[in-house]
Design a protein around this motif. Structure first.
Motif, mmCIF file in Angstrom:
data_model
loop_
_atom_site.group_PDB
_atom_site.id
_atom_site.type_symbol
_atom_site.label_atom_id
_atom_site.label_comp_id
_atom_site.label_asym_id
_atom_site.label_seq_id
_atom_site.Cartn_x
_atom_site.Cartn_y
_atom_site.Cartn_z
ATOM 1 N N SER A 1 0.394 -25.228 28.254
ATOM 2 C CA SER A 1 0.533 -26.586 27.730
ATOM 3 C C SER A 1 -0.262 -26.765 26.441
ATOM 4 C CB SER A 1 0.075 -27.595 28.784
ATOM 5 O OG SER A 1 0.124 -28.911 28.280
ATOM 6 N N LYS A 2 -1.479 -26.190 26.427
ATOM 7 C CA LYS A 2 -2.325 -26.315 25.243
ATOM 8 C C LYS A 2 -1.723 -25.568 24.059
ATOM 9 C CE LYS A 2 -6.232 -27.633 23.284
ATOM 10 N NZ LYS A 2 -6.173 -26.995 21.977
ATOM 11 N N GLU A 3 -1.179 -24.394 24.308
ATOM 12 C CA GLU A 3 -0.531 -23.629 23.239
ATOM 13 C C GLU A 3 0.613 -24.422 22.627
ATOM 14 O OE1 GLU A 3 0.656 -20.014 25.048
ATOM 15 O OE2 GLU A 3 -1.336 -19.099 24.966
ATOM 16 N N ASP B 1 -6.588 -21.350 40.848
ATOM 17 C CA ASP B 1 -7.073 -21.171 39.483
ATOM 18 C C ASP B 1 -6.078 -20.412 38.614
ATOM 19 O OD1 ASP B 1 -9.301 -22.507 40.252
ATOM 20 O OD2 ASP B 1 -10.644 -20.785 40.238
ATOM 21 N N SER B 2 -5.386 -19.441 39.212
ATOM 22 C CA SER B 2 -4.392 -18.690 38.448
ATOM 23 C C SER B 2 -3.234 -19.583 38.004
ATOM 24 C CB SER B 2 -3.849 -17.532 39.292
ATOM 25 O OG SER B 2 -4.856 -16.606 39.570
ATOM 26 N N MET B 3 -2.730 -20.397 38.924
ATOM 27 C CA MET B 3 -1.616 -21.288 38.592
ATOM 28 C C MET B 3 -2.057 -22.332 37.567
ATOM 29 S SD MET B 3 0.343 -21.709 42.289
ATOM 30 C CE MET B 3 -1.083 -22.232 43.237
ATOM 31 N N ILE B 4 -3.231 -22.904 37.800
ATOM 32 C CA ILE B 4 -3.740 -23.924 36.882
ATOM 33 C C ILE B 4 -4.005 -23.322 35.507
ATOM 34 C CG2 ILE B 4 -5.709 -25.447 36.442
ATOM 35 C CD1 ILE B 4 -5.846 -25.798 39.525
ATOM 36 N N SER B 5 -4.535 -22.102 35.509
ATOM 37 C CA SER B 5 -4.819 -21.430 34.245
ATOM 38 C C SER B 5 -3.555 -21.269 33.417
ATOM 39 C CB SER B 5 -5.436 -20.058 34.511
ATOM 40 O OG SER B 5 -5.564 -19.331 33.316
ATOM 41 N N TYR B 6 -2.483 -20.800 34.075
ATOM 42 C CA TYR B 6 -1.222 -20.618 33.343
ATOM 43 C C TYR B 6 -0.735 -21.942 32.756
ATOM 44 C CZ TYR B 6 3.716 -20.766 32.528
ATOM 45 O OH TYR B 6 4.926 -21.029 31.951
ATOM 46 N N ILE B 7 -0.665 -22.975 33.580
ATOM 47 C CA ILE B 7 -0.133 -24.261 33.122
ATOM 48 C C ILE B 7 -0.994 -24.837 32.007
ATOM 49 C CG2 ILE B 7 0.354 -26.650 33.791
ATOM 50 C CD1 ILE B 7 1.031 -25.600 36.599
ATOM 51 N N SER B 8 -2.309 -24.815 32.207
ATOM 52 C CA SER B 8 -3.215 -25.417 31.235
ATOM 53 C C SER B 8 -3.141 -24.701 29.898
ATOM 54 C CB SER B 8 -4.643 -25.379 31.782
ATOM 55 O OG SER B 8 -5.525 -26.041 30.921
ATOM 56 N N ARG B 9 -3.170 -23.369 29.944
ATOM 57 C CA ARG B 9 -3.134 -22.610 28.694
ATOM 58 C C ARG B 9 -1.791 -22.770 27.994
ATOM 59 N NH1 ARG B 9 -4.313 -18.077 30.666
ATOM 60 N NH2 ARG B 9 -2.211 -17.218 30.847
ATOM 61 N N PHE C 1 1.617 -35.306 31.914
ATOM 62 C CA PHE C 1 2.336 -34.610 30.835
ATOM 63 C C PHE C 1 1.676 -33.261 30.532
ATOM 64 C CE2 PHE C 1 3.638 -33.501 26.562
ATOM 65 C CZ PHE C 1 5.002 -33.760 26.609
ATOM 66 N N LYS C 2 0.368 -33.177 30.670
ATOM 67 C CA LYS C 2 -0.335 -31.917 30.428
ATOM 68 C C LYS C 2 0.003 -30.867 31.471
ATOM 69 C CE LYS C 2 -4.320 -33.800 27.962
ATOM 70 N NZ LYS C 2 -5.800 -34.018 27.985
ATOM 71 N N ARG C 3 0.644 -31.273 32.545
ATOM 72 C CA ARG C 3 1.061 -30.304 33.566
ATOM 73 C C ARG C 3 2.408 -29.668 33.229
ATOM 74 N NH1 ARG C 3 -3.409 -31.202 33.575
ATOM 75 N NH2 ARG C 3 -4.562 -32.580 34.976
ATOM 76 N N LEU C 4 2.985 -30.031 32.097
ATOM 77 C CA LEU C 4 4.257 -29.432 31.672
ATOM 78 C C LEU C 4 3.970 -28.210 30.821
ATOM 79 C CD1 LEU C 4 6.212 -32.677 30.681
ATOM 80 C CD2 LEU C 4 6.271 -31.445 32.863
ATOM 81 N N ASP C 5 4.416 -27.062 31.274
ATOM 82 C CA ASP C 5 4.122 -25.850 30.521
ATOM 83 C C ASP C 5 5.047 -25.695 29.322
ATOM 84 O OD1 ASP C 5 6.529 -25.094 31.609
ATOM 85 O OD2 ASP C 5 5.822 -23.221 32.468
ATOM 86 N N ARG C 6 4.771 -24.721 28.540
ATOM 87 C CA ARG C 6 5.518 -24.461 27.318
ATOM 88 C C ARG C 6 6.989 -24.181 27.602
ATOM 89 N NH1 ARG C 6 3.109 -20.974 22.579
ATOM 90 N NH2 ARG C 6 4.810 -21.050 21.075
ATOM 91 N N ALA C 7 7.236 -23.437 28.705
ATOM 92 C CA ALA C 7 8.616 -23.062 29.023
ATOM 93 C C ALA C 7 9.479 -24.294 29.264
ATOM 94 C CB ALA C 7 8.637 -22.156 30.247
ATOM 95 N N ASP D 1 -13.355 -26.612 35.578
ATOM 96 C CA ASP D 1 -13.659 -25.741 34.457
ATOM 97 C C ASP D 1 -12.399 -25.398 33.671
ATOM 98 O OD1 ASP D 1 -16.272 -25.738 35.134
ATOM 99 O OD2 ASP D 1 -16.201 -23.854 36.242
ATOM 100 N N TYR D 2 -11.310 -25.176 34.399
ATOM 101 C CA TYR D 2 -10.064 -24.869 33.711
ATOM 102 C C TYR D 2 -9.619 -26.041 32.840
ATOM 103 C CZ TYR D 2 -8.905 -20.498 35.988
ATOM 104 O OH TYR D 2 -8.887 -19.195 36.379
ATOM 105 N N LEU D 3 -9.708 -27.218 33.381
ATOM 106 C CA LEU D 3 -9.216 -28.379 32.654
ATOM 107 C C LEU D 3 -10.047 -28.633 31.406
ATOM 108 C CD1 LEU D 3 -8.400 -30.803 35.588
ATOM 109 C CD2 LEU D 3 -6.958 -29.114 34.476
ATOM 110 N N LYS D 4 -11.342 -28.374 31.488
ATOM 111 C CA LYS D 4 -12.209 -28.610 30.330
ATOM 112 C C LYS D 4 -12.070 -27.497 29.298
ATOM 113 C CE LYS D 4 -15.612 -31.289 32.898
ATOM 114 N NZ LYS D 4 -16.984 -31.343 33.449
ATOM 115 N N ASP D 5 -11.857 -26.259 29.766
ATOM 116 C CA ASP D 5 -11.801 -25.128 28.853
ATOM 117 C C ASP D 5 -10.378 -24.664 28.571
ATOM 118 O OD1 ASP D 5 -14.547 -25.039 28.702
ATOM 119 O OD2 ASP D 5 -14.722 -23.798 30.478
ATOM 120 N N ASP D 6 -9.407 -25.410 29.016
ATOM 121 C CA ASP D 6 -7.993 -25.124 28.791
ATOM 122 C C ASP D 6 -7.514 -23.865 29.489
ATOM 123 O OD1 ASP D 6 -7.635 -27.358 27.116
ATOM 124 O OD2 ASP D 6 -8.589 -26.263 25.495
ATOM 125 N N GLY D 7 -8.326 -23.336 30.369
ATOM 126 C CA GLY D 7 -7.878 -22.235 31.208
ATOM 127 C C GLY D 7 -7.783 -20.922 30.484
#
Length: 868
Positions: free
Chosen positions: A560-562, A550-558, A771-777, A520-526
């Motif tokens: 990365s998407k931002e 889910d918390s860790m995935i949520s942070y990374i997914s969101r 690559f999507k596992r790379l966060d904004r930071a 769900d996180y991956l489809k909804d970008d967390g």
């Protein structure tokens, strides 16, 4: 005093953790989108409501499209069925040492919470010595009685609140119904066993009533209650405040001459106050010679609500009565009634309140709940045994699964298993002809209700998880939380320290959402979670671990998407930005730390990872297969927590508060031959050790299909995050000659071993996913180049698919004992097996076990232990 207030907005923040509500009707869209978020912002996340079963049935059908997502909902609803209408309106807010009770007239709708003029009686208690304490116990007893026999989830809701509220934990003697606060008294009225009419007659007693003023939108068509009140008390007059276009009035010919009518829009009101156009409040003012009385709450001026002498009511109602020898309650409203109107001046409406549009049903689904792929139903059959079809639906009224059963008379408990992983919205029952013979009942997500369990431990974890989601990487609480996970996953948090933390910090949380799985996180970008999924049905460990994932995935997914969205915007505006001489802005702010704090933090981090490595070594380097009494998800949680912390360490920067501008990292990042506590080395060691840890452990078998699927999804995600961190290590160590030699000897073996341990595969989509596992930071660090990072990722994925690297064509050898090892030839017929699972061997100058590989016999031979 009587005053105008904003209902939800003025609930104190940080005092309450739970809410029980009752209502006739509910607007599910308002309930989830606005009300629950507002409560969550105040720290109230454990929420349950009882609603009239017919109204809930209609809403579940009407608003199912609003709940068409795949995430479970994070609340509990029960539809309550009875002969008449389930009509009480109560908000009961419970905290550790506080309770706030609101008994009123407003439904769980936009109209009931602001659009209409409603009446609410708030009672706040923070001590058992409060004179109002008995009143809140009366209300709690009523709610508790309603929840009894609904089902296991209802019982758990009551238990969870009582266990975490000091004011409700002890037994209470309810022999007294009227409670004095100074010269004024307060009383809670319900009509479960005695009618409101009879209770009012006993309450008012022999006092002579001079005037009765009624403010109610709905009346009996023949004004039966009004006539009964007149016959009982013989007041000088009865005054009715009415309004046109809303509610239901008595028929014109049924209104007696002693009744005076006043239109709502014509009565004189307090000038500085603004009132709603329509009132839905239900108030009965009795002006006596000795006392003034007011009864306000959910009961309309009807026999269905009040009953009559010898006639029981058909509705469930709840109201509050106040009595005072000096306080004129009607005068406190500021209303002045001066110009009565004739019955000929009013327009009749056909609207009816608290009535059902459904034909009587024979089955009442009292409770429906599911935990992963197991469901439980509690059904009451008021007729003969019947063959039925039970159908579970998701949003958009999509049928998920049907079950054929025979329902016996009386109470039935039905349990089963969903064929697939689903998040059902509601369940309904039809007969063999396809006719609906039950209410539609919301299916409670057991796991998510336990997410928001109000225990101190749960609230503490909920706070930490939110901080992780929000990207708050390093503070004392988060670091302590991660230390605890890595040191001992089964350690219980201190309730005292947890509670102290919550009181200070929980009110800053604004909102959160709940998703049950990584998919769900991956489809909804967390978009986050709301709590700790501590389970009481043998699934506690899996639930808590799932939430942390889910918390860790949520942070990374969101994150990365931002960053991806920002890059698209910047590409579109690049020419304008350059023409104006503006540079690209970073979202990251550099933290400021004291030298002492920075040194202590580094020591804590090193100690934390050293202890976790020692734990992994105890099994990974054992000569025997070890049976671990820990589920796979719990094992994955600890490893992912360690990897996630290192992952965030690579991008975290701070400066010393003394004024120097040089940015520093929490620990050394780059590989060094002289210093072995760098982030790069920790990651290689943890990954290699964990791979062997998995392969040498006999973990608890997981029989639940949903958890099995989650485990597989989490393993895939964990592997992709590992690939991302391997690539980050490559980039961080650019130009580091020591790293280039070192990774050439250890990276391929580490990659292949962790892949085999996870049992996952790579395909053409793997580089994109990594690559999507790379966060904004990470992507905003100085020197980061997207194309270069993509190349690192591509190269690492390619290593996994290169069969020529494997022995005998290459130097990568598989061993059941060590996993994949890199063979470093030291003689023509002899090689040292290199692996980061083992510590540094000073004699050989490499990371390796005390073994040699013999090419002639193609076997590993143990040798005398060397100096390490």
């Amino acid at each position: 005093m009587i005053d105008q207030r904003q209902l939800i907005k003025e609930i104190p923040s940080g005092k309450f953790h739970s809410a029980l509500m009752t209502s006739f009707s509910i607007n599910l869209y308002y309930w989830e989108i606005q009300l629950l978020r507002s409560l969550s912002a105040k720290g109230i996340n454990f929420v349950s409501a009882l609603v009239d079963s017919d109204c809930l049935s209609d809403q579940l059908l009407k608003f199912s499209k609003a709940f068409s997502g795949k995430r479970p909902l994070d609340f509990s609803l029960h539809g309550y069925k009875m002969k008449g209408a389930f009509h009480p309106k109560i908000h009961f807010y419970a905290g550790r040492e506080s309770v706030l009770v609101l008994v009123g007239s407003g439904n769980l709708t936009v109209m009931g919470h602001g659009r209409n003029l409603e009446v609410w009686s708030p009672v706040m208690v923070e001590s058992i010595k409060s004179p109002a304490y008995p009143f809140i116990r009366n209300v709690w007893s009523y709610l508790k009685n309603l929840y009894q026999s609904l089902g296991e989830e209802a019982d758990n809701i009551i238990y969870s609140i009582e266990e975490n509220c000091d004011l409700l934990r002890s037994d209470y003697d309810e022999s007294v119904t009227e409670h004095f606060i100074g010269e004024e008294s307060i009383r809670f009225f319900t009509n479960q066993s005695i009618s409101l009419y009879d209770q009012c007659r006993e309450w008012i007693g022999n006092d002579t009533i001079k005037t009765i003023t009624v403010m109610s939108p709905f009346y009996d068509s023949k004004a039966e209650l009004i006539k009964a009140l007149y016959n009982q008390y013989k007041p000088q007059e009865i005054r009715l405040i009415i309004e046109e276009g809303f509610g239901s009035l008595p028929r014109l010919g049924s209104i007696p001459d002693y009744v005076k009518l006043y239109k709502w829009d014509k009565i004189t009101k307090v000038s500085e106050r603004r009132y709603q156009d329509y009132f839905h409040s239900k108030c009965f003012f009795f002006e006596g010679e000795t006392y003034h009385f007011i009864l306000c709450g959910s009961a309309n001026a009807s026999v269905a609500a009040f009953g009559l002498p010898g006639v029981l009511p058909t509705n469930h109602e709840a109201s509050v009565g106040f009595k005072s020898p000096t306080t004129d309650y009607f005068k406190m409203t500021g209303f002045v009634l001066t110009d009565p109107i004739s019955t000929n001046d009013i327009k009749q409406t056909e609207t009816q309140d608290a009535t059902s549009s459904h034909a009587p049903i024979t089955l009442w689904v009292k409770e429906a709940a599911y935990l992963y792929n197991n469901y439980d139903l509690t059904i009451e059959n008021s007729a003969d045994a019947v063959d039925v079809i039970i159908t579970f639906y998701s949003g958009n009224r999509k049928a998920l699964q049907t079950v054929h059963k025979k329902i016996k008379p009386g109470n039935n408990r039905i349990s089963g298993i969903f064929k697939d992983a689903v998040n059902p919205l509601y369940v309904e029952i039809t007969n063999s002809k396809g006719e609906l013979i039950s209410n539609r009942q919301f299916v409670i997500p057991t796991e998510i209700m336990e997410v928001n369990n109000p225990s101190p431990e749960s609230e503490y974890k909920r706070k930490r998880y939110r901080e992780i989601e929000a990207g708050k990487f390093i503070n004392g609480e988060v670091l302590r939380f991660i230390e605890q996970i890595l040191n001992d996953a089964e350690t219980k948090l201190s309730a005292k320290s947890s509670a102290e933390t919550i009181v200070d910090k929980m009110t800053e949380d604004k909102e959160g959402y709940t998703f049950s799985s990584v998919a769900d996180y991956l489809k909804d970008d967390g978009t986050g979670i709301t709590g700790d999924r501590g389970m009481r049905k043998g699934e506690k460990t899996a639930s808590q671990s799932s939430m942390l994932f889910d918390s860790m995935i949520s942070y990374i997914s969101r994150s990365s998407k931002e960053k991806e969205d920002e890059d698209i915007d910047e590409e579109e505006t690049e020419d304008v930005r350059k023409s104006e001489g503006r540079e690209k802005n970073k979202s990251q702010k550099t933290a400021v730390r004291t030298q002492k704090n920075a040194s202590e933090t580094e020591q804590r981090i090193n100690k934390m990872f050293d202890k976790y490595i020692a734990h992994l070594e105890s099994i990974a380097l054992s000569d025997k297969v070890v049976k671990n009494e820990i589920p796979m998800m719990e094992t994955l949680k600890k490893y992912m927590t360690a990897v996630f912390f290192l992952y965030r360490t690579f991008s975290y920067r701070y400066i010393i508060e003394s004024g120097e501008s040089k940015e520093r990292s929490l620990i050394e990042l780059k590989r060094s031959a002289l210093y072995r506590k760098t982030a790069t080395e920790y990651f290689y060691r943890l990954t290699s050790l964990f791979a062997l840890y998995l392969m040498k452990s006999t973990l608890l078998a997981e029989e639940n299909g949903v958890i099995q699927k989650k485990n597989e999804t989490y393993k895939q995600y964990s592997f992709e995050l590992c690939l991302a961190v391997f690539s980050i290590c490559d980039w961080i160590n650019e130009g580091n000659r020591d790293y280039r030699y070192w990774e050439s000897n250890y990276k391929v073996a580490s990659l292949l071993t962790i892949q085999k341990a996870f049992g996952v595969k790579v395909d053409e989509n793997t580089p994109t996913n990594v690559f999507k596992r790379l966060d904004r930071a990470i992507q905003e660090l100085d020197g980061f180049n997207k194309a270069s990072m993509q190349q690192y990722i591509h190269d690492n994925v390619a290593l996994l698919a290169d069969a020529k690297l494997l022995y005998p064509d290459g130097d990568i050898l598989w061993s059941d004992k060590f996993g994949y090892v890199q063979l470093k030839r030291i003689k023509p017929n002899m090689a040292v097996p290199l692996t980061m699972a083992y510590g540094y061997n000073k004699s050989r100058g490499e990371y390796c076990p005390d073994y040699l590989f013999l090419y002639d016999s193609q076997r590993l031979l143990q040798v005398k232990p060397s100096n390490r």
